[in-house]
Design an enzyme around this catalytic site. Structure first.
Site, PDB file in Angstrom:
ATOM      1  N   SER A 116     -11.042  -3.575  -2.473  1.00  0.00           N
ATOM      2  CA  SER A 116     -11.734  -2.652  -1.574  1.00  0.00           C
ATOM      3  C   SER A 116     -12.119  -1.346  -2.254  1.00  0.00           C
ATOM      4  O   SER A 116     -11.422  -0.857  -3.155  1.00  0.00           O
ATOM      5  CB  SER A 116     -10.808  -2.339  -0.391  1.00  0.00           C
ATOM      6  OG  SER A 116     -11.329  -1.301   0.394  1.00  0.00           O
ATOM      7  N   TYR A 140      -3.771   1.485   3.226  1.00  0.00           N
ATOM      8  CA  TYR A 140      -4.446   0.217   2.976  1.00  0.00           C
ATOM      9  C   TYR A 140      -5.034   0.197   1.567  1.00  0.00           C
ATOM     10  O   TYR A 140      -4.856  -0.766   0.813  1.00  0.00           O
ATOM     11  CB  TYR A 140      -5.545  -0.009   4.019  1.00  0.00           C
ATOM     12  CG  TYR A 140      -6.551  -1.046   3.617  1.00  0.00           C
ATOM     13  CD1 TYR A 140      -6.220  -2.397   3.571  1.00  0.00           C
ATOM     14  CD2 TYR A 140      -7.850  -0.665   3.258  1.00  0.00           C
ATOM     15  CE1 TYR A 140      -7.150  -3.350   3.187  1.00  0.00           C
ATOM     16  CE2 TYR A 140      -8.786  -1.614   2.878  1.00  0.00           C
ATOM     17  CZ  TYR A 140      -8.431  -2.951   2.837  1.00  0.00           C
ATOM     18  OH  TYR A 140      -9.352  -3.893   2.447  1.00  0.00           O
ATOM     19  N   LYS A 144      -4.145  -2.323  -1.920  1.00  0.00           N
ATOM     20  CA  LYS A 144      -5.090  -3.065  -2.755  1.00  0.00           C
ATOM     21  C   LYS A 144      -4.950  -2.661  -4.226  1.00  0.00           C
ATOM     22  O   LYS A 144      -4.993  -3.493  -5.128  1.00  0.00           O
ATOM     23  CB  LYS A 144      -6.523  -2.834  -2.265  1.00  0.00           C
ATOM     24  CG  LYS A 144      -6.832  -3.477  -0.936  1.00  0.00           C
ATOM     25  CD  LYS A 144      -6.769  -5.004  -1.016  1.00  0.00           C
ATOM     26  CE  LYS A 144      -7.217  -5.664   0.260  1.00  0.00           C
ATOM     27  NZ  LYS A 144      -7.167  -7.132   0.195  1.00  0.00           N
TER      28      LYS A 144
END
Length: 323
Positions: A116, A140, A144
């Site tokens: 991402s 988040y 990643k």
């Protein structure tokens, strides 16, 4: 090529499976159907029900022999990750380590990660290229980045070859109408806009109207999901032929504001789409726009279907049938 998609029944995974099937590959999907939809799994795909936290089940499926694993199974809501980091660390980081180690154990040494743009955080310059510092502003994004760092270590120590594809904002639907099941509990902008358009929601909230942008709302780089899917096929071929790791951005290179998306949706759907402004969300950068020059150089990839009209139209073609 035999390709196993973890999380392949989800929105992006379903389109990735189509791209591999269109090339003539053998495709398997492993999914717990928490957000994926079995109805979107294409004919000819072997489906395995299971969770990535279930090491025994993961090992069992991998033992059937696969050339490449594509990891799309993750929790992905940036806002939620700031409230429930323990949930995200368990599923995204621990779950990924289970997949990586079991792939190696099974001899599946080519691994593609659905990563991402959230790994970058607040941009220091635009467009963002792969040399940009990685300093996530939400948990988040950190998960990643942590997976990418582990992939580098497992590559160095165990010979794993990986491609990490840093998506910007995935949007749109298959133009041939092969994917008709909607995302379950979508948290991204365009699905929420569409839910207002079909009357499933009364209105939508635009989080923040005081950013340093053209209209005060966040700017994002939207890339059509079919373009993303093609990149996975190209990455699988790259790993097989070049046998070297790869981290690349996947974006259109164009920034579109939230208000511009809502305006385009109103115009193309003919619906009012009520909206109101709310407070900013923690961890939301003002602007994110990609440079995908490296993906073009290494994979021969460009965003070909990612203009805003095509994204909105292909999405509306699916949502308008849900009424």
């Amino acid at each position: 090529m035999r390709v196993l998609l973890f999380g392949g029944a989800g929105y992006i995974g379903t389109h990735v499976s189509l791209a591999f099937l269109d090339r003539g590959d053998t495709v398997g999907i492993y999914d717990n159907l928490s957000t994926g939809r079995e109805e979107n799994i294409q004919q000819g795909v072997k489906f395995y029900f299971g969770d990535i936290m279930d090491r025994k089940r993961v090992s069992e499926v991998l033992s059937e022999g696969w050339d490449c694993a594509v990891h799309l199974a993750a929790l992905k809501a940036a806002g939620e990750s700031m409230k429930e980091p323990e949930k995200y660390s368990t599923y995204n980081i621990t779950g990924s380590l289970i997949l990586i180690t079991e792939c190696l154990r099974a001899g599946c040494n080519n691994f593609i990660l659905s990563s991402s743009a959230a790994t970058y955080g607040e941009p220091e310059y635009l467009p963002i290229d792969e040399k940009h510092p990685t300093n996530p502003t939400n948990y988040y994004g950190y998960t990643k980045l942590a997976i990418e760092e582990n992939l580098k270590w497992f590559s160095r120590l165990k010979g794993l070859k990986f491609a990490s594809l840093r998506y910007f904002n995935a949007a749109g639907y298959d133009e041939k109408g092969r994917v008709m099941g909607l995302e379950i509990n979508p948290l991204n902008l365009i699905p929420i806009v569409m839910e207002v358009a079909i009357g499933k929601r009364e209105k939508m909230v635009i989080y923040g109207d005081d950013y340093d942008t053209i209209d005060g709302t966040c700017i994002r780089d939207y890339v059509h999901v079919t373009d993303l899917a093609r990149a996975h096929v190209a990455a699988a071929s790259y790993l097989e032929k070049e046998k070297e790791n790869l981290i690349v951005n996947l974006g259109s290179g164009k920034g579109i504001s939230v208000n511009e998306i809502v305006g385009a949706a109103r115009r193309l759907t003919g619906k009012e789409i009520k909206s109101e402004y709310g407070q900013r969300r923690a961890g939301d950068p003002a602007k994110l726009v990609a440079s995908s020059a490296l993906a073009e150089e290494k994979l021969g990839w460009k965003a070909e279907k990612s203009d805003v009209e095509n994204i909105i139209k292909s999405t509306w073609n699916v949502y308008k049938r849900q009424k």
